[in-house]
Design a protein around this motif. Structure first.
Motif, PDB file in Angstrom:
ATOM      1  N   TRP A  34       0.820  -1.208   0.000  1.00 59.40           N
ATOM      2  CA  TRP A  34       0.000   0.000   0.000  1.00 59.40           C
ATOM      3  C   TRP A  34       0.860   1.267   0.000  1.00 59.40           C
ATOM      4  O   TRP A  34       0.380   2.351   0.298  1.00 59.40           O
ATOM      5  N   SER A  35       2.141   1.113  -0.349  1.00 57.28           N
ATOM      6  CA  SER A  35       3.066   2.242  -0.357  1.00 57.28           C
ATOM      7  C   SER A  35       3.611   2.482  -1.756  1.00 57.28           C
ATOM      8  O   SER A  35       3.774   1.551  -2.547  1.00 57.28           O
ATOM      9  N   ARG A  36       3.877   3.742  -2.025  1.00 58.04           N
ATOM     10  CA  ARG A  36       4.503   4.110  -3.298  1.00 58.04           C
ATOM     11  C   ARG A  36       5.297   5.391  -3.080  1.00 58.04           C
ATOM     12  O   ARG A  36       4.777   6.356  -2.524  1.00 58.04           O
ATOM     13  N   ASP A  37       6.538   5.357  -3.521  1.00 54.43           N
ATOM     14  CA  ASP A  37       7.425   6.521  -3.408  1.00 54.43           C
ATOM     15  C   ASP A  37       7.445   7.074  -1.978  1.00 54.43           C
ATOM     16  O   ASP A  37       7.375   8.288  -1.759  1.00 54.43           O
ATOM     17  N   GLY A  38       7.518   6.170  -1.008  1.00 55.25           N
ATOM     18  CA  GLY A  38       7.590   6.572   0.389  1.00 55.25           C
ATOM     19  C   GLY A  38       6.273   7.000   1.012  1.00 55.25           C
ATOM     20  O   GLY A  38       6.229   7.376   2.176  1.00 55.25           O
ATOM     21  N   LEU A  39       5.188   6.929   0.249  1.00 52.47           N
ATOM     22  CA  LEU A  39       3.875   7.334   0.751  1.00 52.47           C
ATOM     23  C   LEU A  39       3.044   6.094   1.048  1.00 52.47           C
ATOM     24  O   LEU A  39       2.791   5.282   0.160  1.00 52.47           O
ATOM     25  N   MET A  40       2.664   5.944   2.305  1.00 47.06           N
ATOM     26  CA  MET A  40       1.743   4.875   2.716  1.00 47.06           C
ATOM     27  C   MET A  40       0.355   5.465   2.538  1.00 47.06           C
ATOM     28  O   MET A  40      -0.198   6.083   3.435  1.00 47.06           O
ATOM     29  N   TRP A  41      -0.222   5.299   1.335  1.00 44.75           N
ATOM     30  CA  TRP A  41      -1.418   6.070   0.976  1.00 44.75           C
ATOM     31  C   TRP A  41      -2.646   5.809   1.841  1.00 44.75           C
ATOM     32  O   TRP A  41      -3.387   6.746   2.109  1.00 44.75           O
ATOM     33  N   PRO A  42      -2.911   4.609   2.330  1.00 44.54           N
ATOM     34  CA  PRO A  42      -4.083   4.475   3.227  1.00 44.54           C
ATOM     35  C   PRO A  42      -3.937   5.336   4.482  1.00 44.54           C
ATOM     36  O   PRO A  42      -4.888   5.971   4.927  1.00 44.54           O
ATOM     37  N   GLU A  43      -2.737   5.370   5.003  1.00 43.49           N
ATOM     38  CA  GLU A  43      -2.477   6.147   6.216  1.00 43.49           C
ATOM     39  C   GLU A  43      -2.521   7.650   5.926  1.00 43.49           C
ATOM     40  O   GLU A  43      -3.187   8.410   6.625  1.00 43.49           O
ATOM     41  N   GLU A  44      -1.840   8.055   4.881  1.00 42.21           N
ATOM     42  CA  GLU A  44      -1.707   9.483   4.568  1.00 42.21           C
ATOM     43  C   GLU A  44      -2.999  10.078   3.996  1.00 42.21           C
ATOM     44  O   GLU A  44      -3.422  11.145   4.406  1.00 42.21           O
TER      45      GLU A  44
END
Length: 126
Positions: A34-44
């Motif tokens: 669920w992460s891409r380019d250092g971004l954990m998108w569900p969390e963020e």
């Protein structure tokens, strides 16, 4: 953070209206899937846009080698029961009636389907 079991990414703001549970794909894990380019998108992203939701990821051993050894269907059933057990342990007694939204990818979606079937006592026809 462990990549197996439940991990609460965002507790949410009170009153919590829903738990959103992410279940990853075959060969993935509870964080990197669920992460891409250092971004954990569900969390963020979810945490900011849905403040009254608790965001959870559920990780499990999804090695393709282990999944396809022996009877894969048994593995799927086992994972579904594991998901149900982990969620039961994660949710406090007063949260048992809170709605859950599942988001799954690939094998995660099949695991969710099997877990819902088991939770509702529907016989498995497969």
């Amino acid at each position: 953070m462990s990549n197996y079991g439940t991990t609460v990414l965002c507790e949410g703001e009170t009153p919590i209206a829903v738990d959103v549970v992410f279940v990853h794909e075959l060969g993935g894990d509870g964080r990197d899937s669920w992460s891409r380019d250092g971004l954990m998108w569900p969390e963020e992203l979810f945490g900011e846009r849905i403040p009254n939701a608790r965001i959870i990821t559920w990780g499990y051993d999804s090695s393709p080698k282990d999944f396809f050894q022996g009877n894969g269907q048994q593995t799927l059933k086992g994972r579904a029961l594991e998901l149900l057990s982990d969620l039961k342990d994660e949710r406090r007694q007063e949260e048992k009636n809170r709605s859950i939204i599942f988001i799954g990818h690939s094998l995660g979606g099949l695991t969710i389907k099997q877990a819902l079937t088991k939770a509702h006592g529907i016989p498995n026809k497969a």
